[in-house]
Design a protein around this motif. Structure first.
Motif, PDB file in Angstrom:
ATOM      1  N   LEU A 237      18.723   8.680  -4.995  1.00  0.00           N
ATOM      2  CA  LEU A 237      17.375   9.128  -4.668  1.00  0.00           C
ATOM      3  C   LEU A 237      16.827   9.780  -5.919  1.00  0.00           C
ATOM      4  O   LEU A 237      17.488  10.646  -6.513  1.00  0.00           O
ATOM      5  CB  LEU A 237      17.407  10.122  -3.505  1.00  0.00           C
ATOM      6  N   GLY A 238      15.646   9.362  -6.347  1.00  0.00           N
ATOM      7  CA  GLY A 238      15.113   9.876  -7.601  1.00  0.00           C
ATOM      8  C   GLY A 238      13.623  10.075  -7.583  1.00  0.00           C
ATOM      9  O   GLY A 238      12.924   9.761  -6.614  1.00  0.00           O
ATOM     10  N   PHE A 239      13.136  10.605  -8.697  1.00  0.00           N
ATOM     11  CA  PHE A 239      11.717  10.844  -8.900  1.00  0.00           C
ATOM     12  C   PHE A 239      11.248  10.014 -10.080  1.00  0.00           C
ATOM     13  O   PHE A 239      11.858  10.035 -11.147  1.00  0.00           O
ATOM     14  CB  PHE A 239      11.457  12.325  -9.175  1.00  0.00           C
ATOM     15  N   ARG A 240      10.179   9.247  -9.886  1.00  0.00           N
ATOM     16  CA  ARG A 240       9.600   8.399 -10.937  1.00  0.00           C
ATOM     17  C   ARG A 240       8.226   8.943 -11.288  1.00  0.00           C
ATOM     18  O   ARG A 240       7.424   9.226 -10.402  1.00  0.00           O
ATOM     19  CB  ARG A 240       9.490   6.963 -10.444  1.00  0.00           C
ATOM     20  N   TYR A 241       7.973   9.068 -12.582  1.00  0.00           N
ATOM     21  CA  TYR A 241       6.656   9.506 -13.056  1.00  0.00           C
ATOM     22  C   TYR A 241       6.093   8.467 -13.994  1.00  0.00           C
ATOM     23  O   TYR A 241       6.732   8.073 -14.962  1.00  0.00           O
ATOM     24  CB  TYR A 241       6.765  10.855 -13.772  1.00  0.00           C
ATOM     25  N   ASN A 242       4.895   7.962 -13.702  1.00  0.00           N
ATOM     26  CA  ASN A 242       4.219   6.958 -14.511  1.00  0.00           C
ATOM     27  C   ASN A 242       3.356   7.647 -15.569  1.00  0.00           C
ATOM     28  O   ASN A 242       2.625   8.582 -15.260  1.00  0.00           O
ATOM     29  CB  ASN A 242       3.324   6.069 -13.645  1.00  0.00           C
ATOM     30  N   PHE A 243       3.431   7.153 -16.804  1.00  0.00           N
ATOM     31  CA  PHE A 243       2.576   7.720 -17.866  1.00  0.00           C
ATOM     32  C   PHE A 243       2.034   6.633 -18.746  1.00  0.00           C
ATOM     33  O   PHE A 243       2.405   5.511 -18.679  1.00  0.00           O
ATOM     34  CB  PHE A 243       3.342   8.769 -18.693  1.00  0.00           C
TER      35      PHE A 243
ATOM     36  N   GLN B  81       0.817  -1.212   0.000  1.00  0.00           N
ATOM     37  CA  GLN B  81       0.000   0.000   0.000  1.00  0.00           C
ATOM     38  C   GLN B  81       0.849   1.261   0.000  1.00  0.00           C
ATOM     39  O   GLN B  81       0.367   2.343  -0.296  1.00  0.00           O
ATOM     40  CB  GLN B  81      -0.948   0.009   1.192  1.00  0.00           C
ATOM     41  N   TYR B  82       2.144   1.149   0.309  1.00  0.00           N
ATOM     42  CA  TYR B  82       3.033   2.308   0.367  1.00  0.00           C
ATOM     43  C   TYR B  82       3.888   2.487  -0.890  1.00  0.00           C
ATOM     44  O   TYR B  82       4.432   3.561  -1.109  1.00  0.00           O
ATOM     45  CB  TYR B  82       3.967   2.207   1.576  1.00  0.00           C
ATOM     46  N   GLY B  83       4.040   1.420  -1.678  1.00  0.00           N
ATOM     47  CA  GLY B  83       4.881   1.511  -2.866  1.00  0.00           C
ATOM     48  C   GLY B  83       5.254   0.150  -3.395  1.00  0.00           C
ATOM     49  O   GLY B  83       4.533  -0.826  -3.186  1.00  0.00           O
ATOM     50  N   GLU B  84       6.392   0.089  -4.086  1.00  0.00           N
ATOM     51  CA  GLU B  84       6.854  -1.136  -4.707  1.00  0.00           C
ATOM     52  C   GLU B  84       8.297  -1.430  -4.303  1.00  0.00           C
ATOM     53  O   GLU B  84       9.191  -0.613  -4.529  1.00  0.00           O
ATOM     54  CB  GLU B  84       6.798  -1.015  -6.234  1.00  0.00           C
ATOM     55  N   LEU B  85       8.511  -2.584  -3.727  1.00  0.00           N
ATOM     56  CA  LEU B  85       9.854  -3.079  -3.444  1.00  0.00           C
ATOM     57  C   LEU B  85      10.295  -3.853  -4.684  1.00  0.00           C
ATOM     58  O   LEU B  85       9.516  -4.615  -5.257  1.00  0.00           O
ATOM     59  CB  LEU B  85       9.837  -4.000  -2.223  1.00  0.00           C
TER      60      LEU B  85
ATOM     61  N   LEU C  35      -0.772  10.057  -7.473  1.00  0.00           N
ATOM     62  CA  LEU C  35      -1.409   9.061  -8.323  1.00  0.00           C
ATOM     63  C   LEU C  35      -0.442   8.503  -9.372  1.00  0.00           C
ATOM     64  O   LEU C  35      -0.430   7.308  -9.647  1.00  0.00           O
ATOM     65  CB  LEU C  35      -2.637   9.667  -9.012  1.00  0.00           C
ATOM     66  N   LYS C  36       0.392   9.372  -9.958  1.00  0.00           N
ATOM     67  CA  LYS C  36       1.327   8.947 -10.990  1.00  0.00           C
ATOM     68  C   LYS C  36       2.790   9.179 -10.618  1.00  0.00           C
ATOM     69  O   LYS C  36       3.664   8.965 -11.434  1.00  0.00           O
ATOM     70  CB  LYS C  36       1.034   9.700 -12.290  1.00  0.00           C
ATOM     71  N   SER C  37       3.058   9.614  -9.418  1.00  0.00           N
ATOM     72  CA  SER C  37       4.438   9.939  -9.059  1.00  0.00           C
ATOM     73  C   SER C  37       4.912   9.134  -7.856  1.00  0.00           C
ATOM     74  O   SER C  37       4.125   8.797  -6.969  1.00  0.00           O
ATOM     75  CB  SER C  37       4.585  11.433  -8.798  1.00  0.00           C
ATOM     76  N   MET C  38       6.210   8.854  -7.866  1.00  0.00           N
ATOM     77  CA  MET C  38       6.835   8.059  -6.817  1.00  0.00           C
ATOM     78  C   MET C  38       8.226   8.623  -6.529  1.00  0.00           C
ATOM     79  O   MET C  38       8.842   9.239  -7.400  1.00  0.00           O
ATOM     80  CB  MET C  38       6.960   6.600  -7.248  1.00  0.00           C
TER      81      MET C  38
END
Length: 175
Positions: free
Chosen positions: A169-175, A93-97, A145-148
């Motif tokens: 450390l980075g920023f992920r954006y889903n599209f 529920q918090y993210g993806e390992l 919703l689309k960012s991690m």
């Protein structure tokens, strides 16, 4: 190097396993501990990557890693890598390992002065391409919703005693 990039892109888009795929882009900054033959360096690095979900538990990722870039009075060193990796993931529920396994083409260049002074004109240099393996572990934390936010550790090892530990450390954006 061009064939390696074209091969990455071709393999990457072959993995279009289902129509509802998730694509993402990542930009990261980190710290690298770089070693190659008799050269060692530590410092800030950056990376960019593009990924695609190929199965509900798997991603394919292609990217660029800046492993080292150092310049002082008598030495210049740079190390860059293009890579292709597969990521196995577990959702919460918090993210993806995830864990990352892949292969990279690393370009390492160094110039240092071998004479009595840097003005003597005697320079020792090398520019080598090295094949390396990648193993990593990370966590993508949901912030929208689309960012991690991505926290990642990567070990990259290869020919001629190439060894790099990278924390980023980075920023992920889903599209």
């Amino acid at each position: 190097m061009k064939q390696f990039v074209v091969g990455f892109i071709a393999l990457f888009f072959i993995f279009n396993a289902h129509s509802a795929s998730t694509n993402y882009g990542i930009a990261s900054v980190g710290y690298s501990d770089f070693e190659f033959t008799n050269v060692e360096n530590s410092g800030l690095t950056y990376s960019v990557a593009f990924g695609r979900e190929i199965h509900r538990q798997w991603y394919a990722e292609v990217g660029y890693l800046n492993l080292t870039n150092d310049s002082d009075n008598d030495t210049k060193l740079s190390g860059d890598a293009l890579y292709l990796a597969v990521l196995g993931k577990a959702n919460s529920q918090y993210g993806e390992l995830y864990y990352k396994l892949g292969v990279a083409n690393v370009d390492i260049a160094s110039t240092r002065y071998c004479g009595n002074s840097e003005f003597s004109g005697d320079a020792c240099s090398f520019d080598e391409g090295v094949v390396a393996g990648i193993a990593g572990l990370g966590f993508d934390y949901y912030v929208g919703l689309k960012s991690m936010v991505r926290l990642e550790y990567i070990y990259l090892g290869g020919e001629d005693n190439l060894s790099t530990h990278l924390v980023s450390l980075g920023f992920r954006y889903n599209f």
